[in-house]
Design a protein around this motif. Structure first.
Motif, PDB file in Angstrom:
ATOM      1  N   MET A  92      45.707  29.821  24.521  1.00 26.64           N
ATOM      2  CA  MET A  92      46.792  30.593  23.929  1.00 26.64           C
ATOM      3  C   MET A  92      47.844  31.060  24.927  1.00 26.64           C
ATOM      4  O   MET A  92      48.914  31.516  24.517  1.00 26.64           O
ATOM      5  N   GLY A  93      47.567  30.994  26.201  1.00 26.04           N
ATOM      6  CA  GLY A  93      48.496  31.612  27.151  1.00 26.04           C
ATOM      7  C   GLY A  93      49.256  30.620  27.994  1.00 26.04           C
ATOM      8  O   GLY A  93      48.948  29.440  27.992  1.00 26.04           O
ATOM      9  N   SER A  94      50.221  31.200  28.679  1.00 27.14           N
ATOM     10  CA  SER A  94      50.554  32.624  28.849  1.00 27.14           C
ATOM     11  C   SER A  94      52.064  32.789  28.786  1.00 27.14           C
ATOM     12  O   SER A  94      52.790  31.839  28.493  1.00 27.14           O
ATOM     13  N   ASP A 108      64.053  39.646  38.997  1.00 29.86           N
ATOM     14  CA  ASP A 108      62.797  39.110  39.516  1.00 29.86           C
ATOM     15  C   ASP A 108      61.953  38.575  38.358  1.00 29.86           C
ATOM     16  O   ASP A 108      62.269  38.790  37.181  1.00 29.86           O
ATOM     17  N   LEU A 109      60.850  37.907  38.697  1.00 33.34           N
ATOM     18  CA  LEU A 109      60.065  37.208  37.684  1.00 33.34           C
ATOM     19  C   LEU A 109      58.582  37.515  37.834  1.00 33.34           C
ATOM     20  O   LEU A 109      58.013  37.360  38.920  1.00 33.34           O
ATOM     21  N   PHE A 110      57.976  37.954  36.729  1.00 36.89           N
ATOM     22  CA  PHE A 110      56.521  38.104  36.686  1.00 36.89           C
ATOM     23  C   PHE A 110      55.966  37.063  35.722  1.00 36.89           C
ATOM     24  O   PHE A 110      56.497  36.878  34.621  1.00 36.89           O
ATOM     25  N   VAL A 111      54.890  36.386  36.135  1.00 30.54           N
ATOM     26  CA  VAL A 111      54.280  35.350  35.303  1.00 30.54           C
ATOM     27  C   VAL A 111      52.804  35.671  35.105  1.00 30.54           C
ATOM     28  O   VAL A 111      52.052  35.836  36.072  1.00 30.54           O
ATOM     29  N   ALA A 112      52.405  35.798  33.839  1.00 33.03           N
ATOM     30  CA  ALA A 112      50.997  36.029  33.515  1.00 33.03           C
ATOM     31  C   ALA A 112      50.207  34.735  33.690  1.00 33.03           C
ATOM     32  O   ALA A 112      50.732  33.640  33.470  1.00 33.03           O
ATOM     33  N   ASN A 113      48.931  34.871  34.077  1.00 30.07           N
ATOM     34  CA  ASN A 113      48.121  33.681  34.349  1.00 30.07           C
ATOM     35  C   ASN A 113      46.691  33.878  33.857  1.00 30.07           C
ATOM     36  O   ASN A 113      46.248  35.005  33.629  1.00 30.07           O
ATOM     37  N   GLN A 114      46.027  32.766  33.682  1.00 31.56           N
ATOM     38  CA  GLN A 114      44.616  32.768  33.339  1.00 31.56           C
ATOM     39  C   GLN A 114      43.839  32.133  34.488  1.00 31.56           C
ATOM     40  O   GLN A 114      44.169  31.035  34.945  1.00 31.56           O
ATOM     41  N   ALA A 115      42.793  32.831  34.942  1.00 26.64           N
ATOM     42  CA  ALA A 115      42.090  32.417  36.155  1.00 26.64           C
ATOM     43  C   ALA A 115      41.389  31.077  36.007  1.00 26.64           C
ATOM     44  O   ALA A 115      41.249  30.330  36.972  1.00 26.64           O
ATOM     45  N   GLY A 116      40.946  30.753  34.792  1.00 23.86           N
ATOM     46  CA  GLY A 116      40.210  29.509  34.587  1.00 23.86           C
ATOM     47  C   GLY A 116      39.362  29.609  33.341  1.00 23.86           C
ATOM     48  O   GLY A 116      39.585  30.460  32.473  1.00 23.86           O
ATOM     49  N   TRP A 157      42.297  36.786  32.264  1.00 23.30           N
ATOM     50  CA  TRP A 157      42.871  35.908  31.244  1.00 23.30           C
ATOM     51  C   TRP A 157      44.097  36.591  30.651  1.00 23.30           C
ATOM     52  O   TRP A 157      44.135  36.980  29.483  1.00 23.30           O
ATOM     53  N   ALA A 158      45.109  36.754  31.528  1.00 24.24           N
ATOM     54  CA  ALA A 158      46.338  37.447  31.140  1.00 24.24           C
ATOM     55  C   ALA A 158      47.134  36.580  30.170  1.00 24.24           C
ATOM     56  O   ALA A 158      47.200  35.359  30.303  1.00 24.24           O
ATOM     57  N   LEU A 159      47.784  37.248  29.220  1.00 25.99           N
ATOM     58  CA  LEU A 159      48.545  36.544  28.191  1.00 25.99           C
ATOM     59  C   LEU A 159      50.005  36.985  28.139  1.00 25.99           C
ATOM     60  O   LEU A 159      50.909  36.172  28.265  1.00 25.99           O
ATOM     61  N   GLY A 160      50.263  38.284  27.933  1.00 22.48           N
ATOM     62  CA  GLY A 160      51.633  38.753  27.771  1.00 22.48           C
ATOM     63  C   GLY A 160      52.052  39.713  28.862  1.00 22.48           C
ATOM     64  O   GLY A 160      51.219  40.269  29.586  1.00 22.48           O
ATOM     65  N   TYR A 179      43.034  38.651  27.453  1.00 25.86           N
ATOM     66  CA  TYR A 179      41.762  38.572  26.753  1.00 25.86           C
ATOM     67  C   TYR A 179      40.819  39.414  27.605  1.00 25.86           C
ATOM     68  O   TYR A 179      40.230  38.950  28.566  1.00 25.86           O
ATOM     69  N   GLY A 180      40.763  40.682  27.242  1.00 20.24           N
ATOM     70  CA  GLY A 180      40.060  41.676  28.048  1.00 20.24           C
ATOM     71  C   GLY A 180      40.682  43.033  27.802  1.00 20.24           C
ATOM     72  O   GLY A 180      40.551  43.588  26.710  1.00 20.24           O
ATOM     73  N   GLU A 181      41.421  43.548  28.786  1.00 21.04           N
ATOM     74  CA  GLU A 181      42.031  44.870  28.679  1.00 21.04           C
ATOM     75  C   GLU A 181      43.547  44.806  28.783  1.00 21.04           C
ATOM     76  O   GLU A 181      44.124  43.763  29.081  1.00 21.04           O
ATOM     77  N   ILE A 182      44.173  45.962  28.532  1.00 23.73           N
ATOM     78  CA  ILE A 182      45.615  46.130  28.697  1.00 23.73           C
ATOM     79  C   ILE A 182      45.843  46.843  30.021  1.00 23.73           C
ATOM     80  O   ILE A 182      45.187  47.845  30.327  1.00 23.73           O
ATOM     81  N   LEU A 183      46.773  46.336  30.817  1.00 24.88           N
ATOM     82  CA  LEU A 183      47.030  46.874  32.145  1.00 24.88           C
ATOM     83  C   LEU A 183      48.407  47.513  32.213  1.00 24.88           C
ATOM     84  O   LEU A 183      49.372  46.976  31.661  1.00 24.88           O
TER      85      LEU A 183
END
Length: 603
Positions: A92-94, A108-116, A157-160, A179-183
């Motif tokens: 589903m991401g990201s 500047d640019l921030f990009v969410a990512n999923q570790a694997g 497993w960051a998405l947004g 997919y986990g918590e909100i930071l």
């Protein structure tokens, strides 16, 4: 022979001949009517079905090219590490978010990512090279990754992601969903961030959190937060299959296999903490599998409404009642659409001074263009139900059938050629696995639609806008900004399981432009929810700040206007979230102006 017959016999023969001809024609019609219609399968061309509304490219299309500037800009982002394990959260991401975190005038640019894969051990997760990335804009067309030193290199497993000055201290903070918590990362103003997730009240809530949007729904001057929840995911039998159309897919990848999880509304208490109140406010959306949401004052009453895009469940439109609660007017406003909705774009595409909605959908469902009828009702001196009503006109204006074979995600209205009309971009990528390599998803090409005006609609100009559009990817999030400050809008794309893509707009045209950056004082510092009205000759442009959420992404909060051939904008009117109104006159083209709430001088 016919001449020798009596007049009565001649008429009789003619009547019989006409009758036989009529019967023959009817037989052809009946035979065709009884012939079974072709069955549409996604990805297969059916003559006369997916081409009925095809539109030839007009000769006056813009000669604008997008080029791949990723490597040249120094961006080495790669989404996901390792091999996917056929689980829904992995696919589903990201997303990405543009924001000037150090306030130096360069976005500047921030990009969410999923570790694997979700099967990673704790040690593998910690060692994964796939982490969230923050790229500092050097102001010369290049970026430097500063994730680790800034303290935002989250592995999970960051998405947004979305930028917003939560405490009004002048430095934009960053919220990240997963997919986990909100930071929540608090901007310290020195290039570093502090994780205040737990202290703020946002942390500690496990879920499948996707899109996220800032908006001051109660107009108290502090940004509140709406977080989309997708489904209650649980790993099922890996051998179980379900069907989507005629295609068998693993049950783990079908969102209908899981119950919806509900959404969150966090009210900003103004002291660094947030209180969750979605149920109290009436926006919990318990039946929706939510992926995106947009705060926008659609009915022009001064209060931010909320539109939510849901997957395999009705979309929801919440009207802000101004007392801390919302009214569900989804069906009354004609936008309670049951399709697989992913991304949202908001903008006045037809120039009638009300705000329309574009929604990207799953394959074989077409995308939707909800034209706001507010101005039409006003012109007829009629009141629409609840003050708002929309009509899906995607097919009428070239955006419907053309999307049948695509799965759309990130999207935005943006004037890429600066002609004064809002165009559209759609990031596409499949959720189907490749048959020969099931650990990979099927790639698709992205689409660019040029707006030729309210009388003509949109034309797919992808094939003439650069080689990038001929390459297929598994695209997800898309974020829009003028990263090189050259007066045209660029795009960053997050590709699932692949490298990020920075699409630089090389317009090189004679069209003029104007950019407006806002700073709230009584209103929230980020000015999210402000509405700009720019008059340029006979055209009126409307821009709501922060309304376009794309998919798990955020555009620059600097509003961009194409002026066409006009060298001066006649009037700029700003309506702030606080209700204050400011007006400026005769703004020269090709510049960025900064407006501070209440200050009569442009900066």
């Amino acid at each position: 022979m016919l001449g020798r017959l009596t007049r009565r016999k001649r008429l009789l023969l003619i009547t019989v001949a006409i009758g036989l001809l009529f019967m023959a024609l009817m037989a052809v019609v009946i035979r065709r009517a009884l012939k079974p219609l072709p069955v549409y399968l996604p990805g297969e061309a059916i003559e006369g079905l997916t081409t009925d509304l095809a539109r030839s490219l007009p000769p006056d299309y813009p000669r604008v090219t997008f080029v791949d500037a990723t490597e040249e800009a120094g961006i080495a982002f790669h989404h996901f590490y390792g091999r996917r394990t056929t689980q829904l959260p992995e696919d589903m991401g990201s997303g990405a978010a543009w924001g000037d975190y150090d306030q130096d005038g360069w976005i500047d640019l921030f990009v969410a990512n999923q570790a694997g894969p979700l099967t990673m051990t704790a040690a593998e997760l910690e060692a994964s090279p796939a982490h969230c990335a923050l790229y500092h804009n050097n102001g010369d067309g290049t970026f430097e990754e500063v994730s680790a030193q800034a303290g935002v290199d989250f592995r999970g497993w960051a998405l947004g992601a979305a930028w917003g000055d939560a405490d009004n201290d002048g430095w934009p903070d960053l919220v990240v969903t997963s997919y986990g918590e909100i930071l929540l990362y608090h901007n310290n103003g020195d290039g570093t961030f502090t994780d205040l997730s737990d202290q703020s009240g946002l942390g500690g809530r496990q879920g499948f959190w996707t899109g996220v949007s800032w908006g001051d729904f109660n107009r108290d001057g502090f940004l509140d937060l709406y977080v989309n929840g997708y489904v209650h995911y649980a790993y099922l039998d890996p051998g179980a299959l379900s069907k989507q159309y005629a295609v068998e897919i693993p049950t783990n990848l079908n969102p209908s296999s899981f119950a919806p999880s509900g959404n969150l509304l966090y009210r900003n208490n103004g002291d660094g903490t947030f209180t969750e109140m979605a149920a109290q406010a009436g926006v919990e959306n318990r039946q929706g599998r939510s992926l995106s949401s947009s705060w926008c004052d659609f009915d022009d009453d001064g209060w931010l409404d909320l539109y939510v895009a849901n997957d395999v469940s009705d979309n929801v439109f919440y009207r802000n009642l101004g007392d801390g609660t919302f009214e569900d007017i989804s069906h009354a406003s004609w936008v309670a659409d049951y399709r697989g909705a992913m991304g949202i774009a908001v903008g006045d595409w037809d120039g009638d001074q009300d705000l329309d909605i574009f929604i990207t959908h799953w394959i074989a469902q077409e995308n939707a263009l909800y034209t706001n009828l507010l101005s039409q009702f006003a012109a007829m001196d009629l009141a629409s139900p609840q003050g708002i009503r929309f009509m899906d006109e995607a097919d009428r204006y070239g955006l419907g059938q053309i999307a049948l074979d695509y799965i759309g995600w990130g999207t935005s209205f943006f004037d890429y050629d600066n002609d004064g009309r809002l165009d559209l971009f759609v990031a596409n990528g499949s959720t189907f696995q490749q048959r020969d390599e099931p650990w990979r998803l099927v790639p698709m090409s992205n689409q660019l639609f040029w707006n030729r005006g309210a009388d003509h609609g949109f034309y797919d100009v992808s094939s003439v806008s650069g080689a990038l559009f001929r390459h297929k990817r598994v695209s997800r999030g898309a974020a829009f900004a003028d990263y090189d400050n050259d007066g045209d809008l660029d795009i960053f794309i997050v590709n699932n399981g692949g490298p990020g893509l920075l699409m630089r707009n090389d317009a090189h045209q004679e069209h003029q432009w104007l950019q407006v950056a806002l700073e709230g004082v009584v209103s929230n510092r980020s000015a999210i929810g402000a509405k700009l009205r720019l008059v340029v000759g006979s055209r009126v442009h409307i821009r709501p700040v922060g309304a376009q959420s794309s998919y798990c992404s955020q555009n620059s909060l600097i509003e961009h206007f194409g002026l066409g051939l006009q060298s001066v904008a006649d009037t700029l009117e700003i309506t702030w979230p606080s209700g204050e109104r400011q007006v400026f006159y005769n703004l020269a083209a090709n510049q960025r102006v900064r407006v501070v709430e209440g200050d009569p001088v442009l900066r």
